[in-house]
Design a protein around this motif. Sequence first.
Motif: not given
Length: 436
Positions: A314-331
């Motif tokens: 569960l924690v691994d899935i949350i972390c994998c999803c969380a690190i995607i957001f900054p990339i999307v924000w930058s784009i």
Amino acid sequence: MRKLLPVLLPLLLFLASFASAEIKNLKISSDSRPMILFERFGFTHTGQASITVSSVSVMSRVASPEPSRLGFFLLSEESLIQVLLELQSNPSFCVLDSKYINLLFTFRDLSPPPHSSFTHSYPITSPNEYSLFFANCAPESTVSMNVRTELYNLDGRGKEKDYLSAGLTQLPSLYFCFSVLYLAFLAYWIYACLQNKKSVHRIHMLMGLLVVMKALNLLCAAEDKHYVKVTGTPHGWDVLFYIFQFIRVVLLFTVIVLIGTGWSFLKPFLQEKEKKVLMIVIPLQVLANVASIVIGETGPFIKDWVTWNQVFLLVDIICCCAIIFPIVWSIRSLRETSKTDGKAARNLAKLTLFRQFYIVVIGYLYFTRIVVFALRTIAAYKYQWVANAAEEIASLAFYAIIFYMFRPVEKNEYFALDEEEESAAEMALKDEEFEL
């Protein structure tokens, strides 16, 4: 015995990624579980299973339990399905009576009280991957005992013991080779940074530190597995392995987040929402590593082993999803900026680079979390090392691609600007299809 079904079904899910080894000394205290999984091991035709139990006591709230209703057995993965079907068809069925198990001994074989102990070695006549279980078919009873397990294969001469499962005995050499590759990678990275000192940013130093931690993590993993293979115990290398693994994983997620936000390349600071991502990811990685240590150092015999596995996933899935957001924000931020600053070619280069980075990160996470798990599930027990090799190859490829994309060069794509392509870039940026 129908209550065994909810015990065995979660184990089926996690057994695919669990392969234990080592010499284990375990203590069971007042345990009422109908089945306890101790080890999972791949045996060759020279395999041996040595089991020692001592200080055994059985407490029951009803009649005195029959000793033959408690015992140890080996079970192959293929036979596990058959045992589940037997339990499903007959609620009162005791797994020790199944014809699909390899019964080792029952408590009838114990020495008389007060010692109540037993030790014996069993040769494996049919090479396969087996799980070592303890079964308690005595109603309303609890068991306390000390258990020592020693599972191993002998070499071709029948002299040297190999305490690693048949499918994992190649891991020491595999990890050592990859640690050498990362050291060579580090040397090249240092050379690239020295050649382009003016273009080196703080993120490049963090990336170099990440490679150092990865190399040390693999080196400790190689030593850990080597000593387990030869002696049955890690001799303290597991402690170093977990330390470097923790630092490496935290650094990896941090570097991905920082690159995704454009920190050190595009701006010298982080926005509040980007700081919050780091403040969420890093504590979660601490929890994930605690779960990883519990899973690796204890084993499925503890009552909360499946729970710790679920926490880790569960924690691994949350972390994998969380690190995607900054990339999307930058784009999205770059797309908005490109409409007003008049630097179409430069913005297009940045957007293209971020989109490539997004795709690479998603691909890496998908491969290491799903494809590698599938490989561990479907691979024959003698080829479990293939999943580990695939994971390390994917990781090395990911590092190489990311480091190449964001290497320190004077004309980095972040800053590239070709005036001749300005008009074409403006058209591309106006195209609403330029999305993820």
